[in-house]
Every structure is written in C-alpha cells, then in structure tokens.
Enzyme design. Structure first.
Site, mmCIF file in Angstrom:
data_model
loop_
_atom_site.group_PDB
_atom_site.id
_atom_site.type_symbol
_atom_site.label_atom_id
_atom_site.label_comp_id
_atom_site.label_asym_id
_atom_site.label_seq_id
_atom_site.Cartn_x
_atom_site.Cartn_y
_atom_site.Cartn_z
ATOM 1 N N LYS A 1 45.045 48.872 44.090
ATOM 2 C CA LYS A 1 44.661 47.492 43.762
ATOM 3 C C LYS A 1 45.597 46.588 44.786
ATOM 4 O O LYS A 1 46.616 46.778 44.868
ATOM 5 C CB LYS A 1 44.732 46.985 42.396
ATOM 6 N N ARG B 1 39.688 34.007 41.068
ATOM 7 C CA ARG B 1 40.568 33.176 40.559
ATOM 8 C C ARG B 1 40.017 31.716 40.092
ATOM 9 O O ARG B 1 40.531 31.080 39.435
ATOM 10 C CB ARG B 1 41.837 33.319 41.137
ATOM 11 N N LYS C 1 51.130 37.917 44.127
ATOM 12 C CA LYS C 1 51.382 39.286 43.278
ATOM 13 C C LYS C 1 51.742 40.449 43.824
ATOM 14 O O LYS C 1 51.666 41.571 43.521
ATOM 15 C CB LYS C 1 49.916 39.378 42.727
ATOM 16 N N LYS D 1 40.369 48.824 45.096
ATOM 17 C CA LYS D 1 39.845 47.423 45.095
ATOM 18 C C LYS D 1 40.895 46.718 46.029
ATOM 19 O O LYS D 1 41.948 46.672 46.164
ATOM 20 C CB LYS D 1 40.349 47.020 43.655
ATOM 21 N N TYR E 1 29.235 42.262 41.865
ATOM 22 C CA TYR E 1 28.246 41.156 41.432
ATOM 23 C C TYR E 1 26.961 41.267 41.911
ATOM 24 O O TYR E 1 25.959 40.801 41.306
ATOM 25 C CB TYR E 1 29.097 39.898 41.882
HETATM 26 C C1 PBG Z 1 42.985 40.430 37.279
HETATM 27 C C2 PBG Z 1 41.977 40.679 38.056
HETATM 28 C C3 PBG Z 1 41.536 40.193 39.425
HETATM 29 C C4 PBG Z 1 40.353 40.650 39.728
HETATM 30 C C5 PBG Z 1 39.953 41.375 38.746
HETATM 31 N N1 PBG Z 1 40.838 41.661 37.705
HETATM 32 C C6 PBG Z 1 42.006 39.091 40.097
HETATM 33 C C7 PBG Z 1 43.588 39.478 40.512
HETATM 34 O O1 PBG Z 1 44.163 40.244 40.533
HETATM 35 O O2 PBG Z 1 44.079 38.424 41.036
HETATM 36 C C8 PBG Z 1 39.618 40.384 41.169
HETATM 37 C C9 PBG Z 1 38.258 40.509 40.918
HETATM 38 C C10 PBG Z 1 37.380 39.797 42.147
HETATM 39 O O3 PBG Z 1 37.948 39.044 42.898
HETATM 40 O O4 PBG Z 1 36.001 39.946 42.132
HETATM 41 N N2 PBG Z 1 43.833 41.247 36.993
#
Ligand code: PBG
Length: 324
Positions: free
Chosen positions: A194, A204, A216, A247, A312
């Site tokens: 990720k 967010r 992050k 991701k 989505y």
């Molecule tokens: C949080 C999380 C995030 C997403 C899924 N779980 C955001 C992040 O890490 O800030 C993002 C999913 C998306 O953007 O569709 N742990």
C-alpha cells in the site's frame, strides 16, 4: 509479408478466440461507505457513491446482489465525538461496522463481507495507528488494538479481514488473535503493498479521515519503490495472509505483476477513490467515454495479474458487462 497479426483481429468472433483476460462481477469487491445518521449523504468528490444509512446499505446491497456482486467491503464514517487517540470505538461490539456486518449476514448469509482494519476512521489524529506525544506512529501498541478490531469484526460475522494500516507484524498478530478466538476460517486479505498515495484524497473526504498532521509516509510505501513490495510480500506470506493486495491499482500495474510472479496466493488490487474520481470527472465533462475507460482500466488491472479488484465501479461495471 507473411506475418499479419491483423488477420487474428478481423471479426468479433475471431478476436474472442484468443482473448486472454476476462472480467465478470465475480471479480469485484464493492466498497461501501456507511454512517450512523439518517438518510444517505452524497460525497462531493465521489459522484455515484454515498455515505449510506442502515436502510440505504441494505438497499444498495440488494441492488448489487441483483447485479451479480458477491462481495462488499465496509468503511465507516465515524462521528467526531467517538474518535479518540487510541480508536477504542474500532472494537465496540455494537459499533457501526459490527452492526452493519450482522445486518448484512442476517439477510445474505452467502454475501462475502470484507472489513477494513486500521484506526484512521476512529482516530482523533486521522492516522492509521496510535500517535506518540512527539508525533510518531507507534507500531506495536497499534497492532494490539488492530487485533481487537479484527476479532470484534469476526465476532460480528466478517468473512475476510483486510488490514490496511501497514504496521509491521500485523498480519501474523491478527492471524494468531483470530485463531485464539476460534476464527480459523476467517481469512486475511493483507494490504501488502500500500503506497503513500495522493489518489486516496476523495476517500479521506468521504470519511473525514485525513491525517490531522503530517502524512502517512512512515508506514505506507514510497511510490518510487518496487523491491520493497517484495519484502512486504515475503512477510505477509510468512505471517499467514490468504490474499495479498496492491493499492492503488492503475498506477501500480508493475507491482501487481511483480506480486503475481512471486506468489501463488491470490492477488487483489484496489482501484482507489482518486482513480475513480478522475474517470468520473473526465467522463462528466465529455472528455472521455466513462464506460469504456472504466472497463479498459479494469481489464488492465486483471491483465497485470489481479484476481480480484476492489472497485467503486463494481456495480456499474457488472451492469455494463451484462449489456455487452
Ligand atoms: C485507510 C484506508 C484508506 C483507503 C482504504 N483504507 C486511506 C488511507 O490510507 O489514507 C483508501 C481507499 C480509497 O482511496 O479509495 N486505512
């Protein structure tokens, strides 16, 4: 000129002989946003998605099931008053996610319910982990809480637990905690690679979960790196992950392929909110054909090696595919 590749493209039927990648509703996991208020709330940066209330969730899933979708993943928009530094609400047996899982499984026992494990929707700091006084994200303290969150989701009936927090050692710790509570059949879909990506922006907004300070980058991966993904893969496999995820998806097709080539486990990819937003926005402006670009992107993600895609577009794509 003997070799004319165009001969194999001369008609739809001929092209279909050797189509290498296929796409069907069974390949999708449908992410849904839920909230505890009354009524569904639109999300400005995610046209087509809403924060669903209890009735709205059932209605949306009913439609999705009719469209052939077998799996959903839940993301809660948590009331500000319930957010704390340690995210205790994440393992409240009567929390929004836990109640929603029970409602879904009561109505559709065969629906695959996937849950997100991370503290950000519950954190007053907007981080996936516990923040120390000097602003560091505390790994091992966080993992203990994530285990409680995972167990409480399993108790509510979750089929697949998906840790998205990127703390070290969390897959193994969650596996042990689930097994110790008798949930040997509950799977773990690890967010293995990720990235610290700007493509998460609209998500967010949807959850009001942006970090209140900093970023992050001490836990999510640097977009410039790929070898690091193999290191994370090795750990997740050793710790007992059942699925490994990449991701975002489209900007990281090389990483999807890398994982595909280095593991026999199923590979998942998350087409994230920002990927969705850019197709939606350009489509709405008439600059691109939304349907064609969305399906092409999903094919590309599958071609790169993803077995399953969190998107989505799940429901819309299922309908487009049925239309032919
Ligand atoms: C949080 C999380 C995030 C997403 C899924 N779980 C955001 C992040 O890490 O800030 C993002 C999913 C998306 O953007 O569709 N742990």
């Amino acid at each position: 000129m003997f070799d004319r590749p165009r001969r194999n493209r001369k008609s739809a039927a001929v092209r279909a002989f050797h189509r290498e990648t296929w796409l069907a509703p069974q390949h999708f996991i449908y992410p849904l946003f839920i909230h505890d208020g009354t009524g569904n709330q639109p999300i400005d940066s995610m046209p087509g998605c809403q924060r669903l209330d209890a009735a709205g969730l059932l209605e949306e899933v009913e439609g999705a099931v009719k469209d052939g979708i077998n799996a959903v993943v839940l993301f809660p928009a948590v009331d500000e008053s319930l957010k704390t530094s340690h995210g205790e609400e994440s393992y409240n047996p009567d929390g929004l996610v836990q109640r929603s899982i029970r409602a879904l499984k009561a109505r559709w026992p065969d629906l695959v319910v996937v849950t997100d494990v991370a503290l950000d929707p519950y954190s007053s700091d907007g981080h996936d982990g516990v923040v120390s006084e000097d602003g560091r994200i505390l790994n091992d303290e966080t993992v203990e809480i994530l285990c409680k969150q995972a167990v409480s989701q399993a108790q509510a009936g979750a089929d697949i637990i998906a840790p998205s927090d990127m703390m070290d050692g969390r897959v193994g710790a969650i596996r042990e905690a689930l097994d110790a509570h008798g949930f040997v059949e509950v799977s773990i879909m690890s967010y293995t690679a990720k990235y610290a990506s700007a493509f998460y922006g609209p998500f967010r907004d949807a959850l009001d979960s942006a970090p209140r300070f900093g970023d992050k980058k001490t836990y999510q991966m640097d977009p410039a790196n790929s070898r690091e993904a193999l290191r994370e893969l090795e750990l997740d496999v050793a710790e007992g992950a059942d699925y490994v995820m990449v991701k975002p998806a489209l900007a990281y097709l090389d990483i999807i392929r890398l994982l595909r080539e280095h593991t026999a486990l199923p590979v998942a990819a998350y087409q994230v909110s920002g990927e969705n937003a850019r197709i939606k926005a350009a489509g709405a402006n008439g600059w691109i054909d939304e349907k064609k670009v969305a399906l092409e992107s999903l094919y590309a993600i599958r071609r790169a090696g993803a077995d399953v895609i969190l998107t989505y577009y799940a429901r819309q794509a299922a309908r487009w595919l049925a239309e032919g």
